[in-house]
Scaffold this motif. Structure first.
Motif, PDB file in Angstrom:
ATOM      1  N   GLY A 166       0.829  -1.209   0.000  1.00 43.19           N
ATOM      2  CA  GLY A 166       0.000   0.000   0.000  1.00 43.19           C
ATOM      3  C   GLY A 166       0.860   1.254   0.000  1.00 43.19           C
ATOM      4  O   GLY A 166       0.559   2.230  -0.713  1.00 43.19           O
ATOM      5  N   LYS A 167       1.914   1.213   0.792  1.00 40.61           N
ATOM      6  CA  LYS A 167       2.828   2.369   0.806  1.00 40.61           C
ATOM      7  C   LYS A 167       3.474   2.585  -0.559  1.00 40.61           C
ATOM      8  O   LYS A 167       3.580   3.726  -1.058  1.00 40.61           O
ATOM      9  CB  LYS A 167       3.908   2.172   1.860  1.00 40.61           C
ATOM     10  N   ALA A 168       3.948   1.504  -1.206  1.00 37.98           N
ATOM     11  CA  ALA A 168       4.566   1.628  -2.540  1.00 37.98           C
ATOM     12  C   ALA A 168       3.565   2.154  -3.555  1.00 37.98           C
ATOM     13  O   ALA A 168       3.907   2.973  -4.432  1.00 37.98           O
ATOM     14  CB  ALA A 168       5.088   0.265  -2.979  1.00 37.98           C
ATOM     15  N   GLN A 169       2.292   1.697  -3.487  1.00 36.45           N
ATOM     16  CA  GLN A 169       1.272   2.202  -4.405  1.00 36.45           C
ATOM     17  C   GLN A 169       1.060   3.689  -4.207  1.00 36.45           C
ATOM     18  O   GLN A 169       0.896   4.456  -5.179  1.00 36.45           O
ATOM     19  CB  GLN A 169      -0.043   1.424  -4.147  1.00 36.45           C
ATOM     20  N   THR A 170       1.082   4.100  -2.914  1.00 38.23           N
ATOM     21  CA  THR A 170       0.918   5.537  -2.627  1.00 38.23           C
ATOM     22  C   THR A 170       2.068   6.334  -3.217  1.00 38.23           C
ATOM     23  O   THR A 170       1.873   7.413  -3.836  1.00 38.23           O
ATOM     24  CB  THR A 170       0.839   5.748  -1.111  1.00 38.23           C
ATOM     25  N   GLU A 171       3.314   5.850  -3.044  1.00 43.69           N
ATOM     26  CA  GLU A 171       4.481   6.539  -3.609  1.00 43.69           C
ATOM     27  C   GLU A 171       4.392   6.595  -5.129  1.00 43.69           C
ATOM     28  O   GLU A 171       4.715   7.625  -5.743  1.00 43.69           O
ATOM     29  CB  GLU A 171       5.762   5.820  -3.191  1.00 43.69           C
ATOM     30  N   PHE A 172       3.970   5.532  -5.782  1.00 40.54           N
ATOM     31  CA  PHE A 172       3.847   5.508  -7.248  1.00 40.54           C
ATOM     32  C   PHE A 172       2.816   6.534  -7.718  1.00 40.54           C
ATOM     33  O   PHE A 172       3.032   7.252  -8.701  1.00 40.54           O
ATOM     34  CB  PHE A 172       3.458   4.102  -7.697  1.00 40.54           C
ATOM     35  N   ASN A 173       1.712   6.602  -7.004  1.00 40.37           N
ATOM     36  CA  ASN A 173       0.686   7.582  -7.373  1.00 40.37           C
ATOM     37  C   ASN A 173       1.221   9.011  -7.224  1.00 40.37           C
ATOM     38  O   ASN A 173       0.937   9.899  -8.060  1.00 40.37           O
ATOM     39  CB  ASN A 173      -0.550   7.392  -6.506  1.00 40.37           C
ATOM     40  N   GLN A 174       2.011   9.242  -6.153  1.00 38.35           N
ATOM     41  CA  GLN A 174       2.609  10.569  -5.953  1.00 38.35           C
ATOM     42  C   GLN A 174       3.570  10.920  -7.097  1.00 38.35           C
ATOM     43  O   GLN A 174       3.541  12.043  -7.635  1.00 38.35           O
ATOM     44  CB  GLN A 174       3.337  10.621  -4.617  1.00 38.35           C
ATOM     45  N   LEU A 175       4.425   9.942  -7.505  1.00 36.76           N
ATOM     46  CA  LEU A 175       5.348  10.197  -8.623  1.00 36.76           C
ATOM     47  C   LEU A 175       4.589  10.455  -9.914  1.00 36.76           C
ATOM     48  O   LEU A 175       4.986  11.314 -10.723  1.00 36.76           O
ATOM     49  CB  LEU A 175       6.276   8.991  -8.787  1.00 36.76           C
ATOM     50  N   LYS A 176       3.505   9.716 -10.116  1.00 40.12           N
ATOM     51  CA  LYS A 176       2.717   9.938 -11.333  1.00 40.12           C
ATOM     52  C   LYS A 176       2.114  11.325 -11.353  1.00 40.12           C
ATOM     53  O   LYS A 176       2.092  12.010 -12.401  1.00 40.12           O
ATOM     54  CB  LYS A 176       1.617   8.881 -11.379  1.00 40.12           C
ATOM     55  N   GLN A 177       1.669  11.780 -10.195  1.00 42.14           N
ATOM     56  CA  GLN A 177       1.130  13.149 -10.107  1.00 42.14           C
ATOM     57  C   GLN A 177       2.211  14.184 -10.370  1.00 42.14           C
ATOM     58  O   GLN A 177       1.966  15.219 -11.015  1.00 42.14           O
ATOM     59  CB  GLN A 177       0.497  13.373  -8.731  1.00 42.14           C
ATOM     60  N   GLN A 178       3.430  13.873  -9.858  1.00 35.10           N
ATOM     61  CA  GLN A 178       4.545  14.801 -10.123  1.00 35.10           C
ATOM     62  C   GLN A 178       4.845  14.880 -11.615  1.00 35.10           C
ATOM     63  O   GLN A 178       5.105  15.960 -12.159  1.00 35.10           O
ATOM     64  CB  GLN A 178       5.787  14.348  -9.341  1.00 35.10           C
ATOM     65  N   VAL A 179       4.836  13.746 -12.306  1.00 33.69           N
ATOM     66  CA  VAL A 179       5.084  13.744 -13.756  1.00 33.69           C
ATOM     67  C   VAL A 179       4.028  14.569 -14.470  1.00 33.69           C
ATOM     68  O   VAL A 179       4.324  15.360 -15.383  1.00 33.69           O
ATOM     69  CB  VAL A 179       5.110  12.300 -14.278  1.00 33.69           C
ATOM     70  N   LEU A 180       2.759  14.368 -14.059  1.00 35.52           N
ATOM     71  CA  LEU A 180       1.674  15.137 -14.689  1.00 35.52           C
ATOM     72  C   LEU A 180       1.862  16.630 -14.428  1.00 35.52           C
ATOM     73  O   LEU A 180       1.631  17.485 -15.319  1.00 35.52           O
ATOM     74  CB  LEU A 180       0.320  14.666 -14.155  1.00 35.52           C
ATOM     75  N   ALA A 181       2.312  16.947 -13.205  1.00 28.03           N
ATOM     76  CA  ALA A 181       2.559  18.372 -12.881  1.00 28.03           C
ATOM     77  C   ALA A 181       3.696  18.926 -13.729  1.00 28.03           C
ATOM     78  O   ALA A 181       3.625  20.068 -14.216  1.00 28.03           O
ATOM     79  CB  ALA A 181       2.871  18.509 -11.395  1.00 28.03           C
ATOM     80  N   ARG A 182       4.760  18.137 -13.942  1.00 22.17           N
ATOM     81  CA  ARG A 182       5.868  18.584 -14.779  1.00 22.17           C
ATOM     82  C   ARG A 182       5.403  18.802 -16.220  1.00 22.17           C
ATOM     83  O   ARG A 182       5.847  19.741 -16.899  1.00 22.17           O
ATOM     84  CB  ARG A 182       7.003  17.576 -14.745  1.00 22.17           C
ATOM     85  N   GLU A 183       4.532  17.901 -16.688  1.00 18.45           N
ATOM     86  CA  GLU A 183       4.017  18.104 -18.059  1.00 18.45           C
ATOM     87  C   GLU A 183       3.209  19.387 -18.158  1.00 18.45           C
ATOM     88  O   GLU A 183       3.294  20.138 -19.153  1.00 18.45           O
ATOM     89  CB  GLU A 183       3.159  16.900 -18.450  1.00 18.45           C
ATOM     90  N   ASP A 184       2.452  19.680 -17.101  1.00 14.44           N
ATOM     91  CA  ASP A 184       1.709  20.943 -17.077  1.00 14.44           C
ATOM     92  C   ASP A 184       2.663  22.136 -17.076  1.00 14.44           C
ATOM     93  O   ASP A 184       2.430  23.150 -17.773  1.00 14.44           O
ATOM     94  CB  ASP A 184       0.804  20.984 -15.839  1.00 14.44           C
ATOM     95  N   ASP A 185       3.721  21.981 -16.280  1.00 16.94           N
ATOM     96  CA  ASP A 185       4.721  23.055 -16.250  1.00 16.94           C
ATOM     97  C   ASP A 185       5.359  23.246 -17.620  1.00 16.94           C
ATOM     98  O   ASP A 185       5.629  24.389 -18.054  1.00 16.94           O
ATOM     99  CB  ASP A 185       5.805  22.746 -15.214  1.00 16.94           C
ATOM    100  N   ALA A 186       5.626  22.139 -18.322  1.00 10.97           N
ATOM    101  CA  ALA A 186       6.245  22.231 -19.651  1.00 10.97           C
ATOM    102  C   ALA A 186       5.304  22.926 -20.623  1.00 10.97           C
ATOM    103  O   ALA A 186       5.738  23.778 -21.434  1.00 10.97           O
ATOM    104  CB  ALA A 186       6.582  20.829 -20.164  1.00 10.97           C
ATOM    105  N   ARG A 187       4.044  22.579 -20.569  1.00 14.97           N
ATOM    106  CA  ARG A 187       3.099  23.262 -21.455  1.00 14.97           C
ATOM    107  C   ARG A 187       2.991  24.751 -21.120  1.00 14.97           C
ATOM    108  O   ARG A 187       2.896  25.620 -22.000  1.00 14.97           O
ATOM    109  CB  ARG A 187       1.730  22.601 -21.341  1.00 14.97           C
ATOM    110  N   HIS A 188       3.046  25.040 -19.780  1.00 17.17           N
ATOM    111  CA  HIS A 188       2.990  26.450 -19.377  1.00 17.17           C
ATOM    112  C   HIS A 188       4.229  27.199 -19.856  1.00 17.17           C
ATOM    113  O   HIS A 188       4.150  28.356 -20.305  1.00 17.17           O
ATOM    114  CB  HIS A 188       2.868  26.523 -17.848  1.00 17.17           C
ATOM    115  N   LEU A 189       5.403  26.598 -19.775  1.00 18.16           N
ATOM    116  CA  LEU A 189       6.642  27.232 -20.233  1.00 18.16           C
ATOM    117  C   LEU A 189       6.633  27.429 -21.740  1.00 18.16           C
ATOM    118  O   LEU A 189       7.184  28.430 -22.255  1.00 18.16           O
ATOM    119  CB  LEU A 189       7.850  26.379 -19.819  1.00 18.16           C
TER     120      LEU A 189
END
Length: 406
Positions: free
Chosen positions: A223-246
């Motif tokens: 469960g902890k690993a799944q939570t960490e994976f979901n957090q990393l996936k959200q970070q990737v999505l946030a980076r993609e948003d940042d890239a589109r914003h840039l």
């Protein structure tokens, strides 16, 4: 074996009718199978003729030969220095002893040697009438005596047959005991095996408890690993948003654009590496989760085996209870067989007593034979009932044996 007996005394000894002289002569002539002087009983009586008549009657009635009266007793031979001198006296002594014993046996107790030397007409008629009455009575009872001997032989054969059947029952009882002992040993071995399996089941239960704790711990980590994976996936999505914003804020200066692009490429490359690392960690966690699920399946199989072992243990306990019940039933069966054996021995003693009573009754009073025969028939009925009971007991033993085998 039937016991042969001597002729017995009739119940009316001493009260027999006094026969006429002619009838006495006719009957004695028939008994001796030779002619008798018809005037032998005419008064006055001739002592020598009466003596010879008594002697012929004794030889015929007792089935003796003249030589039997001439042979002295072995113990007396040493006292006779000249045996030939005493031949006549020895013969006379033997004759008198046999005659007096014979007359006393048939109920004439007052017969003396004077009745030979000085015979009296009335006493001689009475003695001869008593002898004839006894011989006629013995002749009439001879057939009944033979029938009784045949019945006694039949009873002896039946007793031997019952002894054989009793021996067979004893052998079968010994076989049943041996089989029960074998079943008892097999049950003891089976019980020991069940105890062993119970120890194995307890050990498996302990391991199962440890395994359940390990599975819970792995699920928490997953469960902890799944939570960490979901957090990393959200970070990737946030980076993609940042890239589109840039991209929307790109300056048209080529140098700056190139520099921004290189920075973005480096940042994207770093993000890709982080994603690859996260995916690799996720795959490892997936593999570990699959191994955990496999372990859980194995644990479930072990639990199923434990349940089957519990069922086997319950079945063994039922078999043990049933074996105890069968053992109790078999003990009851053996007790009934012992009681039957005791009844049989008691009946054998009763039959022996009846046979002894038959011999005594025959020597004392023949009309009571019918009562003894009725008693023997009753004992035969008891023997048949004991045989039927023995068959029932044997059938019950076989049923118990079949139940034990099942």
């Amino acid at each position: 074996m039937a016991h042969r007996r001597e002729s017995t005394v009739p119940s009316n000894a001493g009260t027999f009718p006094i026969l006429p002289a002619k009838e006495i002569v006719a009957v004695v002539q028939e008994l001796l199978g030779k002619a008798v002087d018809p005037m032998i009983l005419s008064e006055p009586l001739d002592a020598s003729k009466i003596h010879d008549l008594y002697k012929d009657i004794v030889l015929a009635a007792l089935d003796l030969m003249p030589e039997d009266l001439e042979t002295p007793v072995e113990e007396a031979k040493a006292c006779l220095e000249h045996e030939t001198i005493h031949k006549k006296s020895v013969e006379e002594l033997h004759f008198w002893r046999r005659l007096s014993a014979f007359l006393s046996k048939i109920g004439i107790h007052n017969f003396t040697y004077r009745d030979l030397t000085y015979p009296n007409y009335k006493r001689t008629r009475r003695a001869l009438s008593g002898i004839i009455n006894f011989l006629k009575f013995s002749e009439e009872r001879m057939g009944l005596h033979l029938e009784e001997n045949m019945e006694t032989d039949a009873l002896d054969q039946e007793s031997d047959q019952l002894d054989g059947e009793l021996e067979m029952l004893r052998e079968e009882l010994a076989k049943v005991k041996a089989e029960v002992e074998a079943e008892r040993e097999e049950s003891a071995a089976l019980w020991a095996s069940c105890q062993e399996k119970s120890k194995i089941v307890n050990e498996m239960n302990r391991k199962q408890a440890v395994m359940n704790g390990f599975i819970k711990e792995k699920k928490v980590r997953n469960g902890k690993a799944q939570t960490e994976f979901n957090q990393l996936k959200q970070q990737v999505l946030a980076r993609e948003d940042d890239a589109r914003h840039l991209e929307s804020q790109i300056v048209r200066s080529p140098a700056k654009v190139k520099q921004r692009l290189r920075n973005l490429e480096n940042q994207i490359e770093n993000d890709r590496k982080a994603i690859v690392d996260a995916e690799s960690k996720w795959q490892n966690k997936e593999n570990r989760l699959s191994a955990i699920l496999q372990i859980e399946n194995d644990v479930n199989k072990n639990i199923q085996l434990l349940l089957e072992a519990d069922q086997v243990e319950e079945a063994m306990l039922k078999l043990q209870d049933q074996f105890k019940e069968n053992k109790m039933g078999l003990d009851d069966c053996q007790q009934r067989k012992r009681e039957l054996h005791a009844n049989w021995e008691h009946l054998s003693r009763l039959i022996s007593n009846v046979e002894a009573n038959v011999q005594r009754q025959e020597q004392f009073h023949l009309p009571k034979i019918k009562t003894v025969q009725d008693a023997l028939q009753k004992h035969q009925i008891i023997i048949r009932s004991l045989q039927e009971e023995a068959s029932i007991v044997e059938a019950e033993c076989r049923m118990k044996e079949n139940q034990i085998k099942e």
